[in-house]
Write a protein that holds these residues in place. Structure first.
Motif, PDB file in Angstrom:
ATOM      1  N   ARG A   1       8.756   4.189  -1.422  1.00 50.33           N
ATOM      2  CA  ARG A   1       9.286   5.122  -0.427  1.00 50.33           C
ATOM      3  C   ARG A   1       9.870   6.385  -1.056  1.00 50.33           C
ATOM      4  O   ARG A   1      10.151   7.357  -0.343  1.00 50.33           O
ATOM      5  CB  ARG A   1      10.354   4.413   0.413  1.00 50.33           C
ATOM      6  CG  ARG A   1       9.797   3.270   1.238  1.00 50.33           C
ATOM      7  CD  ARG A   1      10.887   2.469   1.932  1.00 50.33           C
ATOM      8  NE  ARG A   1      11.638   3.264   2.891  1.00 50.33           N
ATOM      9  CZ  ARG A   1      12.556   2.765   3.706  1.00 50.33           C
ATOM     10  NH1 ARG A   1      12.820   1.455   3.676  1.00 50.33           N
ATOM     11  NH2 ARG A   1      13.214   3.550   4.553  1.00 50.33           N
ATOM     12  N   LEU A   2      10.048   6.387  -2.375  1.00 56.28           N
ATOM     13  CA  LEU A   2      10.664   7.533  -3.040  1.00 56.28           C
ATOM     14  C   LEU A   2       9.826   8.098  -4.184  1.00 56.28           C
ATOM     15  O   LEU A   2      10.121   9.185  -4.675  1.00 56.28           O
ATOM     16  CB  LEU A   2      12.051   7.141  -3.580  1.00 56.28           C
ATOM     17  CG  LEU A   2      13.113   6.780  -2.534  1.00 56.28           C
ATOM     18  CD1 LEU A   2      14.361   6.265  -3.217  1.00 56.28           C
ATOM     19  CD2 LEU A   2      13.441   7.976  -1.662  1.00 56.28           C
TER      20      LEU A   2
ATOM     21  N   LYS B   1       0.831  -1.197   0.000  1.00 61.95           N
ATOM     22  CA  LYS B   1       0.000   0.000   0.000  1.00 61.95           C
ATOM     23  C   LYS B   1       0.870   1.253   0.000  1.00 61.95           C
ATOM     24  O   LYS B   1       1.911   1.302   0.645  1.00 61.95           O
ATOM     25  CB  LYS B   1      -0.918   0.000   1.221  1.00 61.95           C
ATOM     26  CG  LYS B   1      -1.914   1.142   1.252  1.00 61.95           C
ATOM     27  CD  LYS B   1      -2.825   1.038   2.463  1.00 61.95           C
ATOM     28  CE  LYS B   1      -3.831   2.178   2.505  1.00 61.95           C
ATOM     29  NZ  LYS B   1      -4.721   2.093   3.697  1.00 61.95           N
ATOM     30  N   TYR B   2       0.425   2.256  -0.730  1.00 58.30           N
ATOM     31  CA  TYR B   2       1.167   3.520  -0.810  1.00 58.30           C
ATOM     32  C   TYR B   2       0.935   4.319   0.457  1.00 58.30           C
ATOM     33  O   TYR B   2      -0.180   4.756   0.734  1.00 58.30           O
ATOM     34  CB  TYR B   2       0.720   4.304  -2.042  1.00 58.30           C
ATOM     35  CG  TYR B   2       1.535   5.558  -2.299  1.00 58.30           C
ATOM     36  CD1 TYR B   2       2.848   5.472  -2.729  1.00 58.30           C
ATOM     37  CD2 TYR B   2       0.979   6.818  -2.111  1.00 58.30           C
ATOM     38  CE1 TYR B   2       3.599   6.614  -2.974  1.00 58.30           C
ATOM     39  CE2 TYR B   2       1.722   7.968  -2.347  1.00 58.30           C
ATOM     40  CZ  TYR B   2       3.028   7.850  -2.776  1.00 58.30           C
ATOM     41  OH  TYR B   2       3.774   8.985  -3.008  1.00 58.30           O
ATOM     42  N   THR B   3       1.986   4.506   1.248  1.00 58.72           N
ATOM     43  CA  THR B   3       1.889   5.204   2.536  1.00 58.72           C
ATOM     44  C   THR B   3       2.973   6.273   2.613  1.00 58.72           C
ATOM     45  O   THR B   3       4.031   6.053   3.234  1.00 58.72           O
ATOM     46  CB  THR B   3       2.042   4.210   3.691  1.00 58.72           C
ATOM     47  OG1 THR B   3       3.275   3.459   3.508  1.00 58.72           O
ATOM     48  CG2 THR B   3       0.877   3.239   3.744  1.00 58.72           C
ATOM     49  N   PRO B   4       2.781   7.436   1.986  1.00 58.56           N
ATOM     50  CA  PRO B   4       3.848   8.446   1.911  1.00 58.56           C
ATOM     51  C   PRO B   4       4.289   9.000   3.256  1.00 58.56           C
ATOM     52  O   PRO B   4       5.485   9.225   3.471  1.00 58.56           O
ATOM     53  CB  PRO B   4       3.229   9.536   1.026  1.00 58.56           C
ATOM     54  CG  PRO B   4       1.746   9.346   1.138  1.00 58.56           C
ATOM     55  CD  PRO B   4       1.554   7.874   1.305  1.00 58.56           C
ATOM     56  N   MET B   5       3.353   9.224   4.181  1.00 57.61           N
ATOM     57  CA  MET B   5       3.733   9.794   5.470  1.00 57.61           C
ATOM     58  C   MET B   5       4.590   8.818   6.270  1.00 57.61           C
ATOM     59  O   MET B   5       5.625   9.196   6.851  1.00 57.61           O
ATOM     60  CB  MET B   5       2.477  10.190   6.261  1.00 57.61           C
ATOM     61  CG  MET B   5       1.626  11.245   5.572  1.00 57.61           C
ATOM     62  SD  MET B   5       0.190  11.756   6.527  1.00 57.61           S
ATOM     63  CE  MET B   5       0.974  12.548   7.919  1.00 57.61           C
ATOM     64  N   LEU B   6       4.193   7.565   6.295  1.00 58.59           N
ATOM     65  CA  LEU B   6       4.966   6.554   7.013  1.00 58.59           C
ATOM     66  C   LEU B   6       6.325   6.343   6.358  1.00 58.59           C
ATOM     67  O   LEU B   6       7.346   6.204   7.042  1.00 58.59           O
ATOM     68  CB  LEU B   6       4.190   5.239   7.059  1.00 58.59           C
ATOM     69  CG  LEU B   6       4.897   4.050   7.725  1.00 58.59           C
ATOM     70  CD1 LEU B   6       5.215   4.376   9.174  1.00 58.59           C
ATOM     71  CD2 LEU B   6       4.036   2.803   7.630  1.00 58.59           C
ATOM     72  N   ASP B   7       6.353   6.355   5.029  1.00 56.51           N
ATOM     73  CA  ASP B   7       7.610   6.141   4.318  1.00 56.51           C
ATOM     74  C   ASP B   7       8.574   7.305   4.519  1.00 56.51           C
ATOM     75  O   ASP B   7       9.795   7.112   4.554  1.00 56.51           O
ATOM     76  CB  ASP B   7       7.338   5.920   2.824  1.00 56.51           C
ATOM     77  CG  ASP B   7       6.680   4.578   2.555  1.00 56.51           C
ATOM     78  OD1 ASP B   7       6.891   3.662   3.364  1.00 56.51           O
ATOM     79  OD2 ASP B   7       5.958   4.458   1.553  1.00 56.51           O
TER      80      ASP B   7
END
Length: 308
Positions: free
Chosen positions: A106-107, A29-35
């Protein structure tokens, strides 16, 4: 989220493909804040590309790549599907490590991450695309002369060239305007971004935050999809309903019962465009500016909100 892959043959009639047809692949799952938090906790290593000691990703092959170099490597690869499955930047030295979606997400932005998964899926399962109706991955037919593809899961037929429903007896450029889409625009209805089904409000005075569930009478393909009825943009379910692709941006700055940010910004853009047009009509004619605020929203889609 989960993706299910089907071949262009009927899995019920092809035992050889039944195992592949039932295979379910899970994309992280795309999780930008956590990444972003995880990226801040990276340890420092010497990058094998720029040879600087910075916070870097350490692969299982013992090669370390800093965030800047890895981001550049990933975005460059998104321009060439032949690079997938994407190997370690040191592959020219014989390294066979493959960079997976868990690292890429993550990027990359959400759009780039989806493209990464699509390219990776095509490299693993062959040329194909996602069904326009059920979103399952379908391999393209071997006969390139016939652009018609039938999804073996939902039986929906579509054209892989123009990415629309199959148009019998017509070329892509000869395809007539979709009457259903014209009706949707005239009624001010929106398509659910999760399943692309048309959703119309019973009462125009209700709030513009829409929730489409898999348990509704017209079910969504997802368990739940939250979106804006004004512009169709997907938003987060929790208040204040930030935009899915722009974390931290409140989509309803004036409340869910008023026009959203996109419509409000589009109104300001139209006022500026009309002012430029009046000034241009007095002297040299100028080109009409495009909708730079939200290009995906069409002028006629915003018109009902401008003419109140």
């Amino acid at each position: 989220w989960m993706k299910r892959y089907r071949t262009d043959e009927d899995p019920l009639q092809s035992p050889a493909n039944s195992k592949l047809a039932a295979q379910v692949i899970s994309h992280p799952k795309y999780t930008p804040m956590l990444d972003n938090i995880r990226n801040l906790l990276l340890k420092e290593h010497e990058c094998c590309i720029c040879y600087t000691t910075e916070k870097s990703f350490m692969f299982e092959c013992a090669h370390a790549v800093c965030k800047e170099c890895l981001h550049s490597y990933l975005t460059t690869a998104l321009g060439d599907v032949a690079m997938f499955p994407l190997k370690c930047p040191m592959h020219h030295q014989g390294c066979t490590h493959v960079i997976g979606p868990e690292t890429a997400k993550r990027l990359l932005t959400r759009e780039e991450y989806n493209r990464f998964n699509d390219f990776n899926d095509r490299a693993l399962f062959g040329e194909g695309m996602h069904c326009l109706k059920c979103s399952f991955f379908v391999n393209l037919p071997a006969n390139a002369a016939n652009p018609m593809v039938q999804c073996p899961y939902c039986r929906f037929r579509f054209c892989y060239r123009c990415k629309t429903a199959w148009h019998t007896g017509l070329r892509c450029e000869e395809r007539p305007d979709n009457e259903l889409e014209e009706w949707r625009k005239s009624r001010g209805a929106q398509r659910c971004p999760g399943c692309y089904k048309i959703i119309e409000k019973d009462d125009p005075e209700t709030c513009n935050h829409m929730v489409h569930h898999a348990t509704d009478s017209v079910p969504c393909l997802r368990e739940r999809t939250d979106f804006c009825y004004c512009c169709g943009m997907e938003v987060l379910p929790d208040y204040p309903h930030e935009e899915l692709n722009s974390p931290g941006v409140n989509h309803f700055p004036d409340g869910v019962f008023n026009d959203c940010r996109v419509v409000a910004d589009g109104y300001d853009t139209m006022i500026q465009a009309r002012s430029r047009k009046r000034r241009g009509s007095r002297g040299t004619r100028r080109a009409r500016p495009s909708n730079a605020v939200f290009p995906a929203v069409e002028d006629e889609q915003l018109a009902p909100y401008f003419n109140r």
